[in-house]
Design an enzyme around this catalytic site. Structure first.
Site, mmCIF file in Angstrom:
data_model
loop_
_atom_site.group_PDB
_atom_site.id
_atom_site.type_symbol
_atom_site.label_atom_id
_atom_site.label_comp_id
_atom_site.label_asym_id
_atom_site.label_seq_id
_atom_site.Cartn_x
_atom_site.Cartn_y
_atom_site.Cartn_z
ATOM 1 N N LYS A 171 1.004 -1.130 -0.089
ATOM 2 C CA LYS A 171 0.188 0.014 0.006
ATOM 3 C C LYS A 171 0.947 1.247 -0.023
ATOM 4 C CE LYS A 171 -1.601 2.524 3.567
ATOM 5 N NZ LYS A 171 -1.646 3.734 2.881
ATOM 6 N N THR A 226 2.736 6.798 13.866
ATOM 7 C CA THR A 226 2.058 6.027 13.441
ATOM 8 C C THR A 226 2.461 4.530 13.548
ATOM 9 O OG1 THR A 226 1.551 7.447 11.386
ATOM 10 C CG2 THR A 226 1.032 5.270 10.993
ATOM 11 N N GLY A 227 4.013 4.573 13.624
ATOM 12 C CA GLY A 227 4.721 3.275 13.964
ATOM 13 C C GLY A 227 4.239 2.499 15.237
ATOM 14 N N GLU A 244 10.568 1.309 10.343
ATOM 15 C CA GLU A 244 11.312 2.311 9.658
ATOM 16 C C GLU A 244 10.794 3.775 10.165
ATOM 17 O OE1 GLU A 244 14.529 1.943 8.891
ATOM 18 O OE2 GLU A 244 14.648 -0.185 8.169
ATOM 19 N N CYS A 278 14.140 10.936 5.772
ATOM 20 C CA CYS A 278 14.305 10.469 7.117
ATOM 21 C C CYS A 278 15.524 10.682 7.700
ATOM 22 C CB CYS A 278 13.745 8.949 7.315
ATOM 23 S SG CYS A 278 14.466 7.844 6.066
ATOM 24 N N GLU A 375 11.167 16.784 14.544
ATOM 25 C CA GLU A 375 11.504 16.305 13.104
ATOM 26 C C GLU A 375 10.899 17.193 12.258
ATOM 27 O OE1 GLU A 375 10.079 12.843 11.406
ATOM 28 O OE2 GLU A 375 11.791 12.456 10.115
HETATM 29 P P1 NAD Z 1 2.870 8.459 7.945
HETATM 30 O O1 NAD Z 1 3.151 7.467 9.269
HETATM 31 O O2 NAD Z 1 1.938 9.212 7.984
HETATM 32 O O3 NAD Z 1 2.274 7.574 6.808
HETATM 33 C C1 NAD Z 1 2.936 6.344 6.434
HETATM 34 C C2 NAD Z 1 2.326 5.497 5.752
HETATM 35 O O4 NAD Z 1 1.372 4.742 6.725
HETATM 36 C C3 NAD Z 1 1.292 5.971 4.758
HETATM 37 O O5 NAD Z 1 1.091 5.010 3.548
HETATM 38 C C4 NAD Z 1 -0.178 6.106 5.651
HETATM 39 O O6 NAD Z 1 -1.290 5.855 4.637
HETATM 40 C C5 NAD Z 1 0.162 4.665 6.382
HETATM 41 N N1 NAD Z 1 -0.885 5.046 7.678
HETATM 42 C C6 NAD Z 1 -1.551 5.992 8.113
HETATM 43 N N2 NAD Z 1 -1.858 5.705 9.295
HETATM 44 C C7 NAD Z 1 -1.840 4.503 9.531
HETATM 45 C C8 NAD Z 1 -2.283 3.358 10.353
HETATM 46 N N3 NAD Z 1 -2.754 3.814 11.462
HETATM 47 N N4 NAD Z 1 -1.903 2.223 10.339
HETATM 48 C C9 NAD Z 1 -1.339 1.751 9.277
HETATM 49 N N5 NAD Z 1 -0.692 2.531 8.196
HETATM 50 C C10 NAD Z 1 -1.251 3.809 8.512
HETATM 51 O O7 NAD Z 1 4.377 8.967 7.417
HETATM 52 P P2 NAD Z 1 4.465 9.984 6.277
HETATM 53 O O8 NAD Z 1 4.036 11.387 6.566
HETATM 54 O O9 NAD Z 1 3.946 9.359 4.996
HETATM 55 O O10 NAD Z 1 6.023 9.799 6.134
HETATM 56 C C11 NAD Z 1 6.909 10.716 6.748
HETATM 57 C C12 NAD Z 1 7.492 10.160 7.822
HETATM 58 O O11 NAD Z 1 8.088 8.802 7.686
HETATM 59 C C13 NAD Z 1 8.551 10.713 8.648
HETATM 60 O O12 NAD Z 1 8.514 10.910 10.075
HETATM 61 C C14 NAD Z 1 9.909 10.265 8.105
HETATM 62 O O13 NAD Z 1 10.923 10.409 9.076
HETATM 63 C C15 NAD Z 1 9.612 8.746 8.183
HETATM 64 N N6 NAD Z 1 10.334 7.942 7.081
HETATM 65 C C16 NAD Z 1 11.125 6.963 7.744
HETATM 66 C C17 NAD Z 1 12.034 6.338 7.004
HETATM 67 C C18 NAD Z 1 13.009 5.124 7.480
HETATM 68 O O14 NAD Z 1 13.583 4.545 6.515
HETATM 69 N N7 NAD Z 1 13.354 5.226 8.495
HETATM 70 C C19 NAD Z 1 12.000 6.715 5.516
HETATM 71 C C20 NAD Z 1 11.146 7.447 5.100
HETATM 72 C C21 NAD Z 1 10.135 8.182 5.844
#
Ligand code: NAD
Length: 475
Positions: A171, A226-227, A244, A278, A375
């Protein structure tokens, strides 16, 4: 491969429309560029069923054949680089050159991951018995990707998960689903039906996946907030998780750097992809002896950088990807303004349409300010002055994040001694953001659980299985 504007999910090898649709916006113009499927819960069930049905066949396919299929898929991405690049710029905002780097990286990631091997450990080979531990696929992987590098970060998951013999439901973020949907169509011509399914949808789809009993593992890249939700939801069915998450990477600039040589690289460490990485440098600690000269050099370079529509020639930094993130970055800038911090450049909202924020650099704000502690994930960098090595290591590590970091200095031994004290999953010396499918990458502390890349990342898509054979001679 047809890059027309008809978008469909890939479920069991078929093109599938959604129960409804949602719009995707070009962040440089705020114009709707596509309408994409909004999956129903039943459609997610169908994708999981297709992945489960494909699993036994794919898991028992010799690894050499899986390797060859992923290599072919990588070549297919590279063969369509130009079309993917243009589409990526319109949905994500990044300039064409950066989009080309991402698509090229995505193709190379698949090919690189395909060269990895699953290790077998012989535990005992004695007169009485033979015991070995091998690594078997887990089942169906639910992969959830963010919007900053939609295609590349999806490939971080597709390559190793499929090589290990799993099948997948992937997804993308609702902000950037287009390149992933086209990738799904491309993959459907190469992989057996059901091995890789692509679903798109709104805010409910991710939680439906993490709680789905038919998904055995969740591989998630996104924010730390979200993680936490993903881990909580996955716990009900004891799914394996790889997370991640976010970062607040420090760069530590030692007094012996050659200021003019590193200024440009340090600028891009923070501002590449508009700071939406990130592992972007999110706090830059500069030794007091070179603080003023480096500050002047970075600001001088920043003034030459062109911010604009990524589809226009010469653009080096595009817009923020989406309104939500745009508002968040503006809020952090406003907080810094309200507190009276000094802006060296930027800090003003632009009047142009699109989610544009000018390159913004803040001069030595307090350590406990929001722009240092949070962040920012956007084009705003705090430059921070330090005096003493122990002090800067303590400041760099005083965070719940632990994703990446970098140390810059001419004396490599001194730089290494500092790097080894940074509590993060990866630390670079005199460079940043170099990742490869052959090396493990993941966060310490609240930046993640588990790793991607390398044999270590591959093993996250497996269960260890030990087979113990008693030898006939002693039976
Ligand atoms: P996000 O957590 O808002 O969304 C990430 C994904 O999760 C999207 O596909 C979203 O639709 C989905 N999602 C949202 N709520 C969910 C839930 N409750 N359950 C399951 N899935 C859900 O993150 P974002 O805004 O898309 O990305 C930016 C963030 O990602 C930043 O904090 C960045 O540091 C981090 N990031 C980390 C890495 C890494 O490798 N560590 C890489 C890129 C981005």
């Amino acid at each position: 491969m047809n890059f027309n504007d008809s978008y469909a999910m890939t479920i069991g090898g078929d093109r599938v429309s959604g129960g409804g649709t949602f719009d995707v916006v070009n962040p440089a113009t705020e114009v709707v560029i596509a309408s994409v499927p909004d999956a129903t819960r039943e459609q997610l069930d169908a994708a999981v069923t297709a992945a489960r049905a494909a699993f036994p066949g794919w898991a028992s396919t010799p690894i050499a054949e899986r390797r060859a299929a992923l290599d072919t898929l990588g070549d297919a991405v590279l063969a369509n680089l130009d079309s993917f690049k243009r589409l990526l710029t319109t949905e994500q905002g990044k300039p064409h050159a950066d989009a080309a780097m991402e698509v090229g990286g995505a193709g190379m990631w698949l090919k690189g991951a395909a060269t990895l091997d699953l290790p077998v450990t012989v535990n005992e080979d004695s007169a009485e018995r033979y015991s070995e531990t091998r690594h078997v696929p887990i089942g169906v992987v639910g992969a959830i990707a963010p919007w900053n590098f939609p295609l590349l970060l999806a490939m971080f998951k597709v390559g190793p998960a499929l090589l290990a013999g799993n099948t997948m439901v992937l997804k993308p973020s609702p902000f950037t689903p287009l390149t992933t949907l086209k990738f799904g169509e491309l993959a459907a011509g190469i992989l057996p039906p059901g091995v890789l399914n692509i679903v798109t949808g709104g805010d409910q789809l991710g939680p439906w996946m993490t709680e789905h009993p038919g998904i055995d593992k969740v591989s998630f890249t996104g924010s730390t907030a979200t993680g936490r939700r993903v881990m909580q939801s996955a716990s009900a069915t004891l799914k394996r998780v790889t997370l991640e998450l976010g970062g607040n990477d420090p760069a530590i600039v030692m007094p012996d750097v050659e200021v003019e040589k590193v200024a440009e690289e340090l600028f891009w460490a923070a501002f590449r992809n508009n700071g939406q990485i990130c592992i972007a440098t999110k706090r830059m600690y500069v030794h007091k002896d070179i603080y003023e000269s480096l500050k002047a050099a970075i600001v001088a370079y920043a003034k030459t950088v062109k911010v604009g529509d990524g589809a226009e020639q010469g653009t080096q930094i595009g817009p923020i990807n989406n309104k939500l993130q745009y508002d968040r970055v503006l809020e952090l800038i406003q907080d810094a303004r309200d507190k009276g911090y000094d802006f060296l450049i930027g800090g003003e909202k632009t009047d142009m349409p699109g989610y544009f924020i000018p390159v913004t650099i803040i001069d030595n704000p307090p350590e406990d300010s929001r722009i240092v502690q949070e962040e920012q994930f956007g084009p705003v960098l705090p430059l921070l002055k330090f005096d003493d090595m122990d002090e800067v290591v303590a400041r760099a590590n005083a965070t719940d994040y632990g994703l990446g970091g970098s140390v810059w200095g001419t004396d490599e031994d001194k730089a290494l001694a500092i790097a080894e004290r940074i509590a993060s999953g990866i630390v670079w010396i005199n460079e940043t953001q170099h990742l490869t499918p052959l090396a493990a990458f993941g966060g310490m502390k609240q930046s993640g659980v588990g790793v991607e890349g390398g044999v270590e990342g591959l093993l996250e898509y497996t269960n260890a299985q030990t087979i113990v054979r008693r030898k006939k001679a002693v039976a």
